[in-house]
Design a protein around this motif. Structure first.
Motif, PDB file in Angstrom:
ATOM      1  N   ILE A   3       0.860  -1.177   0.000  1.00  0.00           N
ATOM      2  CA  ILE A   3       0.000   0.000   0.000  1.00  0.00           C
ATOM      3  C   ILE A   3       0.892   1.221   0.000  1.00  0.00           C
ATOM      4  O   ILE A   3       1.743   1.386   0.886  1.00  0.00           O
ATOM      5  N   ILE A   5       0.839   5.206   0.157  1.00  0.00           N
ATOM      6  CA  ILE A   5       0.055   6.394   0.472  1.00  0.00           C
ATOM      7  C   ILE A   5       0.695   7.564  -0.268  1.00  0.00           C
ATOM      8  O   ILE A   5       1.866   7.886  -0.021  1.00  0.00           O
ATOM      9  N   LEU A  20      -2.402   3.105   9.560  1.00  0.00           N
ATOM     10  CA  LEU A  20      -2.856   1.984   8.733  1.00  0.00           C
ATOM     11  C   LEU A  20      -1.972   0.757   8.957  1.00  0.00           C
ATOM     12  O   LEU A  20      -2.476  -0.355   9.125  1.00  0.00           O
ATOM     13  N   VAL A 117      -3.015   4.910  -2.556  1.00  0.00           N
ATOM     14  CA  VAL A 117      -4.054   5.630  -1.816  1.00  0.00           C
ATOM     15  C   VAL A 117      -3.724   7.110  -1.905  1.00  0.00           C
ATOM     16  O   VAL A 117      -2.773   7.578  -1.283  1.00  0.00           O
ATOM     17  N   ILE A 160      -7.228   4.268  -4.853  1.00  0.00           N
ATOM     18  CA  ILE A 160      -8.421   4.870  -4.273  1.00  0.00           C
ATOM     19  C   ILE A 160      -8.046   6.289  -3.881  1.00  0.00           C
ATOM     20  O   ILE A 160      -6.872   6.609  -3.702  1.00  0.00           O
ATOM     21  N   VAL A 162      -8.963   9.405  -1.131  1.00  0.00           N
ATOM     22  CA  VAL A 162      -9.594   9.652   0.161  1.00  0.00           C
ATOM     23  C   VAL A 162      -9.410  11.125   0.527  1.00  0.00           C
ATOM     24  O   VAL A 162      -8.294  11.647   0.477  1.00  0.00           O
ATOM     25  N   VAL A 172      -8.265   5.786   7.750  1.00  0.00           N
ATOM     26  CA  VAL A 172      -7.763   4.408   7.835  1.00  0.00           C
ATOM     27  C   VAL A 172      -8.913   3.420   7.650  1.00  0.00           C
ATOM     28  O   VAL A 172      -8.791   2.442   6.900  1.00  0.00           O
ATOM     29  N   GLN A 174     -11.687   3.842   6.025  1.00  0.00           N
ATOM     30  CA  GLN A 174     -12.098   3.851   4.620  1.00  0.00           C
ATOM     31  C   GLN A 174     -11.162   2.978   3.776  1.00  0.00           C
ATOM     32  O   GLN A 174     -11.614   2.214   2.915  1.00  0.00           O
ATOM     33  N   ILE A 175      -9.874   3.088   4.030  1.00  0.00           N
ATOM     34  CA  ILE A 175      -8.889   2.303   3.282  1.00  0.00           C
ATOM     35  C   ILE A 175      -9.070   0.813   3.578  1.00  0.00           C
ATOM     36  O   ILE A 175      -9.071  -0.022   2.664  1.00  0.00           O
ATOM     37  N   ILE A 179      -9.770  -2.421   1.040  1.00  0.00           N
ATOM     38  CA  ILE A 179      -8.872  -3.573   0.996  1.00  0.00           C
ATOM     39  C   ILE A 179      -9.648  -4.863   1.250  1.00  0.00           C
ATOM     40  O   ILE A 179      -9.419  -5.877   0.586  1.00  0.00           O
TER      41      ILE A 179
END
Length: 182
Positions: A3, A5, A20, A117, A160, A162, A172, A174-175, A179
């Motif tokens: 992931i 960010i 996260l 993200v 995604i 955010v 976090v 939402q992520i 996932i």
């Protein structure tokens, strides 16, 4: 899954990435750890990095993620990832300049196992956050150039988006929901 960010300075990449990684029990690395001293000094003088300045930094992050992937370890890493070509370098471990000569599949990360993200928000929120930072090499004066450089991910990228106008816990969550669905 790796992931990444991404977003401009001040969007909360480190705070979200740390939270996260903790929630998912994954290792976390901040992109700033991969910058050379010269890059940090340049930014602290209020100078934007060039693409050439960024290449070794992006390749170092790619190598870290590749190592995790080869060990079958999921991880969270931050990186501004402002341009599509930067995100491509993170995935493929090659630059557009050498993509014709070094297109080695051994270097590439599994694109489906990497989630970008994008943390995004209003310029005023970002500016306020940067103004409140202390002892960070990235000055608030570089925010406009980062916003001008940002190329939002498109449908060819696994990502995604955010909004940062939420708490870190909400972001976090939402992520994590995304996932869990994928």
């Amino acid at each position: 899954m790796q992931i990444i960010i991404i977003g401009v300075s001040g969007c909360g990449k480190t705070s979200v990435g740390e939270a996260l990684a903790k929630k998912l029990n994954m290792p976390f690395r901040d992109a700033d750890e991969f910058h050379s001293i010269a890059n940090k000094e340049k930014m602290s003088r209020g100078q934007s990095l060039t693409d050439e300045d960024r290449i070794p930094w992006l390749l170092a992050i790619h190598q870290y993620m590749q190592k995790l992937e080869s060990q079958k370890i999921d991880g969270v890493v931050t990186c501004s990832g402002l341009k599509k070509m930067y995100r491509q370098t993170l995935l493929e471990g090659i630059t557009t300049a050498d993509s014709n000569s070094q297109s080695s599949s051994k270097k590439c990360l599994d694109k489906a196992s990497v989630l970008f993200v994008l943390l995004h928000g209003e310029e005023e929120i970002l500016q306020r956050r940067m103004d409140l930072r202390r002892n960070h090499f990235m000055p608030a004066s570089l925010l406009p150039s980062q916003l001008a450089t940002l190329e939002h991910p498109d449908e060819t990228e696994h990502f995604i988006s955010v909004d940062i106008d939420n708490s870190v816990d909400d972001i976090v969550n939402q992520i994590v929901k995304v996932i869990q669905v994928s």
